[in-house]
Design an enzyme around this catalytic site. Sequence first.
Site, PDB file in Angstrom:
ATOM      1  N   GLU A  64       0.854  -1.200   0.000  1.00 16.57           N
ATOM      2  CA  GLU A  64       0.000   0.000   0.000  1.00 16.57           C
ATOM      3  C   GLU A  64       0.885   1.244   0.000  1.00 16.57           C
ATOM      4  O   GLU A  64       2.052   1.175   0.365  1.00 16.57           O
ATOM      5  CB  GLU A  64      -0.872   0.032   1.278  1.00 16.57           C
ATOM      6  CG  GLU A  64      -1.843  -1.104   1.367  1.00 16.57           C
ATOM      7  CD  GLU A  64      -2.544  -1.182   2.734  1.00 16.57           C
ATOM      8  OE1 GLU A  64      -2.382  -0.259   3.556  1.00 16.57           O
ATOM      9  OE2 GLU A  64      -3.232  -2.182   2.962  1.00 16.57           O
ATOM     10  N   CYS A  73      22.796  44.958 -15.767  1.00 17.32           N
ATOM     11  CA  CYS A  73      23.183  46.077 -16.634  1.00 17.32           C
ATOM     12  C   CYS A  73      22.882  47.446 -16.024  1.00 17.32           C
ATOM     13  O   CYS A  73      23.235  48.467 -16.601  1.00 17.32           O
ATOM     14  CB  CYS A  73      22.488  45.955 -17.995  1.00 17.32           C
ATOM     15  SG  CYS A  73      20.734  46.316 -17.900  1.00 17.32           S
ATOM     16  N   TYR A 127      -7.376   2.170   5.277  1.00  9.66           N
ATOM     17  CA  TYR A 127      -6.509   1.008   5.124  1.00  9.66           C
ATOM     18  C   TYR A 127      -6.657  -0.013   6.241  1.00  9.66           C
ATOM     19  O   TYR A 127      -5.968  -1.022   6.243  1.00  9.66           O
ATOM     20  CB  TYR A 127      -5.041   1.427   5.015  1.00  9.66           C
ATOM     21  CG  TYR A 127      -4.616   2.486   6.017  1.00  9.66           C
ATOM     22  CD1 TYR A 127      -4.346   3.781   5.583  1.00  9.66           C
ATOM     23  CD2 TYR A 127      -4.497   2.203   7.366  1.00  9.66           C
ATOM     24  CE1 TYR A 127      -3.963   4.762   6.474  1.00  9.66           C
ATOM     25  CE2 TYR A 127      -4.119   3.186   8.263  1.00  9.66           C
ATOM     26  CZ  TYR A 127      -3.856   4.463   7.828  1.00  9.66           C
ATOM     27  OH  TYR A 127      -3.490   5.435   8.707  1.00  9.66           O
ATOM     28  N   LYS A 138      10.373   3.822   4.140  1.00 11.11           N
ATOM     29  CA  LYS A 138      10.301   5.289   4.060  1.00 11.11           C
ATOM     30  C   LYS A 138      11.169   5.823   2.927  1.00 11.11           C
ATOM     31  O   LYS A 138      12.330   5.441   2.796  1.00 11.11           O
ATOM     32  CB  LYS A 138      10.806   5.897   5.374  1.00 11.11           C
ATOM     33  CG  LYS A 138       9.850   5.714   6.531  1.00 11.11           C
ATOM     34  CD  LYS A 138       8.855   6.840   6.634  1.00 11.11           C
ATOM     35  CE  LYS A 138       9.413   7.962   7.473  1.00 11.11           C
ATOM     36  NZ  LYS A 138       8.397   8.971   7.799  1.00 11.11           N
ATOM     37  N   LYS A 179       2.169   4.649   1.639  1.00  5.52           N
ATOM     38  CA  LYS A 179       2.199   5.237   2.977  1.00  5.52           C
ATOM     39  C   LYS A 179       1.787   6.698   2.809  1.00  5.52           C
ATOM     40  O   LYS A 179       2.573   7.546   2.372  1.00  5.52           O
ATOM     41  CB  LYS A 179       3.587   5.124   3.600  1.00  5.52           C
ATOM     42  CG  LYS A 179       3.593   5.645   5.021  1.00  5.52           C
ATOM     43  CD  LYS A 179       4.804   5.172   5.760  1.00  5.52           C
ATOM     44  CE  LYS A 179       4.951   5.763   7.136  1.00  5.52           C
ATOM     45  NZ  LYS A 179       4.097   6.826   7.551  1.00  5.52           N
ATOM     46  N   ASP A 209       0.803  10.424   3.364  1.00  5.15           N
ATOM     47  CA  ASP A 209       1.417  11.406   4.254  1.00  5.15           C
ATOM     48  C   ASP A 209       0.376  12.450   4.633  1.00  5.15           C
ATOM     49  O   ASP A 209       0.237  13.476   3.993  1.00  5.15           O
ATOM     50  CB  ASP A 209       2.598  12.052   3.518  1.00  5.15           C
ATOM     51  CG  ASP A 209       3.494  12.808   4.461  1.00  5.15           C
ATOM     52  OD1 ASP A 209       3.252  12.752   5.680  1.00  5.15           O
ATOM     53  OD2 ASP A 209       4.429  13.452   3.983  1.00  5.15           O
ATOM     54  N   CYS A 233      18.571  46.931 -12.757  1.00  4.09           N
ATOM     55  CA  CYS A 233      18.941  45.579 -13.174  1.00  4.09           C
ATOM     56  C   CYS A 233      20.299  45.189 -12.576  1.00  4.09           C
ATOM     57  O   CYS A 233      21.271  45.941 -12.717  1.00  4.09           O
ATOM     58  CB  CYS A 233      18.997  45.524 -14.699  1.00  4.09           C
ATOM     59  SG  CYS A 233      19.580  43.931 -15.294  1.00  4.09           S
ATOM     60  N   CYS A 287      13.667  43.768 -16.897  1.00  4.66           N
ATOM     61  CA  CYS A 287      14.689  44.719 -17.334  1.00  4.66           C
ATOM     62  C   CYS A 287      14.336  45.095 -18.779  1.00  4.66           C
ATOM     63  O   CYS A 287      14.172  44.217 -19.619  1.00  4.66           O
ATOM     64  CB  CYS A 287      16.071  44.078 -17.278  1.00  4.66           C
ATOM     65  SG  CYS A 287      17.315  45.050 -18.149  1.00  4.66           S
ATOM     66  N   CYS A 312      21.682  44.189 -22.271  1.00  3.60           N
ATOM     67  CA  CYS A 312      21.773  43.473 -20.999  1.00  3.60           C
ATOM     68  C   CYS A 312      22.316  42.073 -21.302  1.00  3.60           C
ATOM     69  O   CYS A 312      21.654  41.258 -21.948  1.00  3.60           O
ATOM     70  CB  CYS A 312      20.393  43.428 -20.358  1.00  3.60           C
ATOM     71  SG  CYS A 312      20.374  42.614 -18.769  1.00  3.60           S
TER      72      CYS A 312
END
Length: 643
Positions: free
Chosen positions: A106, A393, A211, A299, A108, A110, A390, A406, A412
């Site tokens: 199955e 530049c 479960y 895990k 697990k 969380d 910026c 920018c 640039c």
Amino acid sequence: MSRMEELIEQLNKYAYHYYVLDNPIISDGQYDKLYDELAALEKAENRVLPSSPTRRIGGEPIKEFAPHTHLNKLYSLDKRNSFEELAAWDEKIKKAAAGDVEYTLEYKLDGLTLCLTYEDGYFRCASTRGNGTVGEDVTAQVSTVKSIPLEIPFKGVLEVQGEGIMRLSALNEYNKTAKEPLKNARNGVAGAIRNLDPKVTAKRNLDIIFYNVNYKRGGDGKLLSSQAECIEFLKANRFKTEMLFCTKSMSEIIDAIKNVDKNNLDFLIDGMVIKVDDFALREELGYTDKFPRWAMAYKFEAEEAVTKLNDVIWQVGRTGKLTPLGRLEPVELCGATIKNATLNNYGDICRKGIKIGSTVFIRRSNDVIPEILGIAEELDGKEVPIPKTCPACGAELYENGANIFCPNDYGCKPQVCGRIEHFCTKACMDIDGVSEKTIERLYDTLNVRSVIDLYNLDKDKLSMIEGFKEKKTANFLSSVENSKNVKLGNFINALGIPNVGRKTAEDLAEKYKNIDALAGADMESLLSVDEVGDIVANSIISFFEKHKALVERFKEIGINPQYAANSGGILDGLKIVLTGKISMPRGEATAIIENLGGKVQSSVTKDTDLVIAGEDAGSKLEKARKLGVKIIDDNEFKSLINS
Ligand code: IVH
């Protein structure tokens, strides 16, 4: 009263089909009409029957959580972190059983353990696990979960255990409009169940996956004799379950665990659970103080971590957009040391309330750059300053929506280099031998300022660039020359029109057949292209207004591709799915497949013709097997494209 009963039965049946079976049998509108009729009757009669769906909206806030004593102790799970340890556990179990053992596998999940009690066929109460013996009564909160049955066929006393979860799709939906976005689905569910106001819980659209049957008395009087039977019993009583399979082979379990594609699930899992199937054997194996000896969690390595945010720097991309990058106190995550994590854009920083000096949650999924999810602890954080000029530049920046840009398109450096890099990729002009470093050298030494300049390079000029020996120079120049035969879709992609990606570029090529027709297309015409909306259409129009000269320059060089439908390629018309780790970047594999006439799909369906499954392929591979779709591995794929 009989109409009320009739409506409740119908509505609960429809909700079961919708929320548990994922297979609605009436429209939302029809459901709402019946629901409104029931609500009106309940108001008129001043009576709400025990399994009425109107109980799910969440009643008045409660003052505190009352204690709830479980009918049987709720155990937790022991865990293992490696397959060797898991195999050793299997050996121990087999020794105790003196033979082969059937296991179930199955997810697990969380989330948050929840225990639901039913009596005489009705949902009575719900509680958290607490210390395993006494938990907190969260009946009002759990009542709002639309997938749990309020009435079940089993008429005795029943306690069932499951995991309260927030689906990732529900989290996404919620965060779209939430004032305070949730950091992750686990916090989403824990916070919602442990909230005194059930209306808050209802808004989170939680789900519970079951479960375990923790206690069963009376009713059909039958004893459950295995986990498989237990899951069947839960299903028959309309609970949602997720068991994968039963097997006697631990190596099959290990293979299945390796193949789990976590990123393809709509809920969080932090591992897998292996359980001895047979209840008689479970009885023999027994329990430790905390854990059953007959179950084990495998895990996964943590994908989230908490660390300190030391600074935020800004990076300029090819479109001029500034992306904030969090500099972190180094932290281990999925076996790598993480020092940087993205924050998407300025709006994201504000929404998440990120402050420099705070501790933050970070998440890493697959090989994408880790992301900062939100603040863990605020500490003495200072606001992230909005950059005004910026960082590359010095030009004055401007804001557009949640982003900062920018404006200095041509002056640039990261913008210019970013555009050249994009232009050269496989899905664009497919020019070889131009790494990020090389492009910077072309910029610094040879004054390359536009993609057009690539076509004016020669042997002499390139000899000034580090690494350009004879062979590399020849390859590069012939690659530049060959790029003039680019396909129209790739060329449109190469132009780097904001908001136009590879797929849209391909659709535009198919519709307009050449660049002049696309450059001259008006709003109405553009909107008729698949998935092109106002933003994309505007973006295309303003790009060509601004870059008329560029298109002419391309023509002068000899680049003016005409659309040719894909045909005659070895993958002609085939729908193909890529999954798992393959030995070339996804973008490259996609471009190759498309050049050979194939189409790449994101998920496996019955229309899929071929699945290319690399290492660690998971649920897509499983689905392909189930549907009988042809599957090839990475090596077969390579020989196919080389043929
Ligand atoms: S069985 C007597 N099965 O993981 C056995 N637990 O770390 C009881 N969990 O407290 C647990 N998915 O909240 C079981 N498929 C699953 C599970 C699962 C998640 C949770 C459960 C448990 C925790 C232990």
